[in-house]
Design a protein around this motif. Structure first.
Motif, mmCIF file in Angstrom:
data_model
loop_
_atom_site.group_PDB
_atom_site.id
_atom_site.type_symbol
_atom_site.label_atom_id
_atom_site.label_comp_id
_atom_site.label_asym_id
_atom_site.label_seq_id
_atom_site.Cartn_x
_atom_site.Cartn_y
_atom_site.Cartn_z
ATOM 1 N N GLY A 210 -14.291 -2.906 -28.258
ATOM 2 C CA GLY A 210 -12.892 -2.333 -29.584
ATOM 3 C C GLY A 210 -13.091 -4.007 -30.160
ATOM 4 N N GLY B 136 -4.791 -2.479 -30.948
ATOM 5 C CA GLY B 136 -6.009 -2.066 -32.277
ATOM 6 C C GLY B 136 -7.225 -1.649 -31.193
ATOM 7 N N ALA B 137 -8.514 -1.244 -30.900
ATOM 8 C CA ALA B 137 -9.255 -0.868 -30.356
ATOM 9 C C ALA B 137 -9.689 -0.901 -29.249
ATOM 10 C CB ALA B 137 -10.343 -0.861 -31.804
ATOM 11 N N CYS C 191 -13.581 6.295 -35.414
ATOM 12 C CA CYS C 191 -13.879 5.725 -36.234
ATOM 13 C C CYS C 191 -15.156 6.578 -37.155
ATOM 14 C CB CYS C 191 -14.531 4.477 -35.744
ATOM 15 S SG CYS C 191 -16.205 4.074 -36.696
ATOM 16 N N CYS D 51 -10.413 7.510 -38.907
ATOM 17 C CA CYS D 51 -9.837 6.041 -39.774
ATOM 18 C C CYS D 51 -11.550 5.609 -40.046
ATOM 19 C CB CYS D 51 -10.826 4.487 -38.344
ATOM 20 S SG CYS D 51 -10.764 3.069 -39.683
ATOM 21 N N PHE E 170 -9.407 4.682 -31.513
ATOM 22 C CA PHE E 170 -11.184 4.871 -32.645
ATOM 23 C C PHE E 170 -12.383 3.780 -32.687
ATOM 24 C CE2 PHE E 170 -7.362 1.304 -33.897
ATOM 25 C CZ PHE E 170 -7.258 1.790 -35.248
ATOM 26 N N TYR F 233 -11.812 -3.168 -35.904
ATOM 27 C CA TYR F 233 -11.897 -2.187 -34.542
ATOM 28 C C TYR F 233 -13.209 -2.197 -33.684
ATOM 29 C CZ TYR F 233 -7.204 -1.727 -37.854
ATOM 30 O OH TYR F 233 -6.759 -1.342 -39.010
#
Ligand code: AMP
Length: 475
Positions: free
Chosen positions: A116, A169-170, A250, A447, A190, A398
């Motif tokens: 990520g 974030g991821a 994702c 996402c 993610f 990501y």
């Protein structure tokens, strides 16, 4: 090191595997990494432990290159291990960035493997460097290691939580020290990470279930978004220390990245890809004699497309399996050569025929353009390009490596222009709604920023990456 190129400082496509409680831990990790090789081909590594010390082997290249020498694996002692395969953008492919990263600090030794991108890693790094921290790599994962070392919390677990609370974030990420294995997915979830059980009772964590299958582990469950899983001699425990946030798994993992034999977030990837092809046939039919996949990534979607249209599915492009994914080669010159190395048409099948060519996604359009030219030279009468994804209009922040916005053909061109660029007689993409329907994602939770421009996590640090302008276009 502020003179690093911004693109040098990120983890991209990656795969993780971890084993706890098995005498052959590093061997199982090695096999698991083979199953995850599609997630990254530029570097691989394993760190094992016998409870006393950590043992490391890592290097650039494929898993088979790094561990070709069996003696290397035999040096990875102990009944627990973590492993990583890595793909990085150009410039980030230095030896120092190959994971697992390792460090020796106040509490002993530590190894980390991460899949990520943390979107705010750059500013945390600047802050740490201003206070005198020295970094060995340009990866955002090392920022987490520094944050752990500087945390005021008392226990290792709390220090990790404290550190991860600062990054955004991821991050599907695993940590190994002398005493425990700790794994977590960021609160948005993610990137994937699953828990499996070995027949003898040991534990496995992996990015995809195909890694569990190879080593005979049984799938137990996904690590949930924001969950922290701790495995030690007392067994597995888990808690949720982070504030809950909206799930943003994702969607591109389904379309392209995950292996089709993986069970991802409750759906099998192969069936999803068949449904993507099915939807594509409803939205973008073509009057053709046959349907061809771009192998391997377009195979399942092309099969779904052909079935729905009631047209023959033919392997009109033959793939050389001993050459890696062309897209993944680091520069354009090698990439151009790569397409010819990888794919060859079957002229006897194609001569005078109207064909639909199905691929999973279109990025720069350069591979596709060469494929269309090859098919025409092989005698195809009409070539109708069908993409089992919506137009890729924005980069991923990501963890999927996408080129800069400038290089994404759909960021600046209308569909008809893209069709002209690739030289197809017609072109058709799947709609965003059709994609969600095929994934059965009606309830949300995914996402799709690279298609929709709806980025769930943004940070000013991203302005320092070359893909801009991004913020003006994002809601
Ligand atoms: P192009 O025709 O140059 O746009 O390349 C498209 C090909 O790249 C498709 O066949 C995809 O399977 C592949 N692809 C899409 N996204 C990625 C990615 N993030 N990494 C590597 N390959 C990709």
């Amino acid at each position: 090191m502020s003179d690093l190129l911004p693109s040098d400082a990120f983890n991209d496509e990656c795969g993780i595997v971890a084993v706890w409680g098995h005498a052959e831990a590093s061997n199982l990790c090695y096999l698991g990494l083979h199953a995850l090789q599609h997630r990254g081909q530029e570097g691989a590594g394993i760190v094992s432990s016998d409870g006393q010390a950590l043992y490391t082997q890592r290097g650039r290249g494929l898993v088979a290159d790094v561990f070709g020498d069996r003696a290397g694996l035999q040096r990875l002692l102990g009944n627990r291990a973590i492993g990583h395969v890595r793909y990085s953008t150009a410039g980030g492919n230095s030896e120092a960035n190959v994971q697992p990263l390792t460090a020796t600090w106040a509490m002993g030794q530590l190894a980390v493997a991460h899949n990520g991108n943390y979107v705010n890693a750059r500013s945390i790094r600047d802050e740490l460097e201003a206070e005198g921290a020295i970094f060995q790599s340009s990866s955002d994962t090392e920022v987490v290691v520094h944050l752990i070392a500087r945390s005021r919390q008392k226990t290792f677990v709390n220090r990790v939580v404290d550190a991860l609370a600062r990054v955004q974030g991821a991050g599907s990420i695993v940590f190994l020290n002398e005493d425990m294995l700790l794994a977590t997915r960021d609160p948005h979830g993610f990137r994937p990470l699953v828990i499996g059980r070995l027949p003898g009772g040991g534990w496995v964590l992996a990015s995809e279930t195909c890694a569990l299958d190879l080593i005979g582990a049984r799938f137990v469950r996904d690590v949930s978004p924001g969950e922290v899983v701790v495995i030690d001699d007392g067994g597995l425990s888990s808690f949720h220390p982070f504030p809950r946030s909206e799930s943003n798994a994702c969607i591109f993992e389904y379309l392209y990245f995950a292996r089709p034999d993986t069970m991802l977030w409750g759906r099998d990837v192969y069936s999803v890809r068949l449904r993507l092809g099915d939807r594509l046939a409803i939205e973008q039919p073509a009057d053709v004699d046959m349907v061809l996949p771009v192998p391997d990534s377009g195979v399942a979607a092309a099969l779904g497309y052909a079935r729905k249209l009631g047209k023959p599915f033919e392997l009109g492009l033959v793939r050389n399996h001993y050459v890696g994914r062309s897209f993944i080669e680091p520069n354009q010159q090698i990439r151009d050569f790569g397409v010819k190395l990888k794919l060859n048409p079957v002229p006897e099948l194609l001569r005078g025929k109207r064909v639909a060519v199905v691929d999973d996604s279109l990025v720069r359009g350069t591979t596709c353009r060469k494929i269309v030219r090859m098919l025409r030279e092989a005698g195809a009468a009409e070539i109708h390009l069908r993409i089992a994804a919506p137009p890729t209009t924005g980069p991923c922040w990501y963890g999927i490596d996408t080129p800069t916005r400038e290089e994404l053909i759909a960021s600046k061109n209308e569909v008809a222009e893209i069709g002209r660029f690739v030289g197809a007689d017609s072109i058709g993409y799947l709609s965003i709604a059709g994609m969600h329907e095929a994934v059965h994602a009606g309830e949300g939770g995914f996402c799709d920023a690279c298609f929709s421009g709806r980025y769930p996590v943004l940070h000013d640090d991203l302005k320092r990456r070359p893909q801009l302008p991004l913020f003006a276009e994002s809601p």
